[in-house]
Write an enzyme that holds these catalytic residues in place. Sequence first.
Site, short mmCIF file in Angstrom:
data_model
loop_
_atom_site.label_atom_id
_atom_site.label_comp_id
_atom_site.label_asym_id
_atom_site.label_seq_id
_atom_site.Cartn_x
_atom_site.Cartn_y
_atom_site.Cartn_z
N ASP A 65 32.01 53.75 35.92
CA ASP A 65 30.97 53.43 34.94
C ASP A 65 29.72 54.23 35.34
O ASP A 65 29.63 54.79 36.43
CB ASP A 65 30.72 51.91 34.90
CG ASP A 65 30.13 51.48 33.56
OD1 ASP A 65 29.70 52.34 32.77
OD2 ASP A 65 30.06 50.25 33.31
N CYS B 216 51.14 31.27 43.20
CA CYS B 216 50.88 32.58 43.81
C CYS B 216 50.88 32.39 45.34
O CYS B 216 50.85 31.26 45.83
CB CYS B 216 49.55 33.15 43.31
SG CYS B 216 48.08 32.46 44.10
N CYS C 221 49.50 26.39 40.48
CA CYS C 221 49.88 27.81 40.52
C CYS C 221 50.75 28.03 41.74
O CYS C 221 50.64 27.28 42.71
CB CYS C 221 48.60 28.64 40.60
SG CYS C 221 48.82 30.38 40.96
N CYS D 253 48.18 29.94 46.55
CA CYS D 253 48.35 28.53 46.16
C CYS D 253 49.60 27.92 46.78
O CYS D 253 49.67 26.71 46.99
CB CYS D 253 48.37 28.40 44.65
SG CYS D 253 46.83 28.95 43.91
N ALA E 4 28.93 46.07 25.52
CA ALA E 4 27.96 44.98 25.44
C ALA E 4 28.60 43.65 25.04
O ALA E 4 28.01 42.85 24.32
CB ALA E 4 26.82 45.34 24.48
N ASP F 95 25.63 55.10 27.82
CA ASP F 95 25.49 54.46 26.52
C ASP F 95 24.45 53.35 26.63
O ASP F 95 24.07 52.96 27.75
CB ASP F 95 26.85 53.88 26.07
CG ASP F 95 27.44 52.93 27.09
OD1 ASP F 95 27.52 53.31 28.28
OD2 ASP F 95 27.80 51.79 26.74
#
Length: 497
Positions: free
Chosen positions: A93, A281, A279, A284, A196, A128
């Site tokens: 960015d 994963c 969860c 977890c 935005a 931008d």
Amino acid sequence: MRDHFEIRDHDAAGRIGRLEVPRADVTVETPALLPVVNPNVLTIEPSRLESEFGAEMLITNSYIIRSTDRIRDRAVDEGLHDFLDFDGAIMTDSGSFQLAEYGDIDVTTEEIIEFQRRIGSDVATPVDVPTPPDADRERAERELATTKRALADAEAAETGEMLVNAPVQGSTYADLREEAGRHAAGTGLDVFPVGAMVPLLNSYRYAETVEAVRAAKRGLGPGAPVHLFGAGHPMMLALAVAAGCDLFDSAAYALMARDGRYLTVSGTEHLEDLDYFPCSCPVCAEHTPADLRELGEGDGDGPSAERLLAEHNLHVTFEELRRVKEAIRSGNLLELVDRRARGHPAMLDGYRALLDHADELERTDPGSKDAFFHTSHEATRRPEVGRHRDRLARLTTPEALLLTESKAPSDHDYDAVWRVKPPFGPYPPALSETYPLTAEVPERTDDAAQVAAAEGVAALASANPETDLTVGHDAWCDRALDRLPDRVETENLRTLG
Ligand code: GUN
Ligand code: ZN
């Protein structure tokens, strides 16, 4: 627009695609999630993002790198890929986000594009102007003109193999977003972020998010790869993909973890409030919420609670992205969006806003997919229902036709008998094995589905004014019966027994 994007599968306006990133010599499968890497704070090392989470692309901020002496020289000398230790594609960015936050930055598009090229970025971004939602129109127009000049400066820059983003701004003005999209697609730039959006996303304004995306897409056209800048909450990925977004970036996984927040596909929980992890994963599976609360900053050797939370947050986000991709393949993306819409009222608003554009979704929706599941009122507004209704208006009918929700009576005087299936309405026997009439629908239909079916009957009736139509219905509500033209006879199958 240069052509680096190939679309392989569609569902609604969602798609699985391939984005070719020549400078990194990789092809990224979309929808893709780009973890945001803060070059100052590597919450999770980029090499692990690749090997453990499957990230094919990440995004970092060239403006922060350029304005931090310690890391600027290393990034310039080593190049971003070695500096971060990441072999996939790297998007950078430009500092526009800092511009939006602080009002001023000390770099031009020309300078920052040149810097991004020097540090080896694969996808660069011009400066931008992210006009926030609800800005007054005069400001949105003025800032959009500045963004267009930034795109022109980026086009004029020496970029070599590096791809370049062409952000689409326009605040909450749909006509400006559409015009910005059309302009961006007309440049020679490559990837199209809808910009935005962070203020809308942070306040769960998903209906307006969908409106902005759809407006940008109308201008960009269906072939453009679209990035939803700043979006990476697992709750809204299915919705944003169904609206036509291909790339996402998640800072949420790390930012939320810093505040002790635990992401799920239906919202955000506080670690403080959890007794169980819903969860499986690796984080977890190995810890309880109490473990993490106790861990705090960590015991010196192992990871901190913040880091483990960030890992869970990223796991659940990538898991949802894989689920979204599988749903596109199977053709049940809108069923997934519908399920996610039950998780949060703001998501339901987003789904309803998406269905306002069912005619646009219909253009890319495949003609045939896995069985349509009718499990909500909203499903009556899906593109398939409208498409069937349009088809009904083109079907010809015999002189006397019975349309019935139950089987054909054994003995009758009609020229033909067609079945009626809410929410689609009537269909001839020849279509009974074709999508979407193979739909699974509940035995207890809801009023909205009956009304939609009655509208199908009305479409058939108006296309065939000479046909005598009788509808055998299973105790339809008054609102559905009122939608039938007066000349259509009705029989309540329930009272007939
Ligand atoms: N990050 C989040 N939103 C934006 C945006 O509108 N422009 C740029 N350049 N970066 C962003
Ligand atoms: Zn987890």
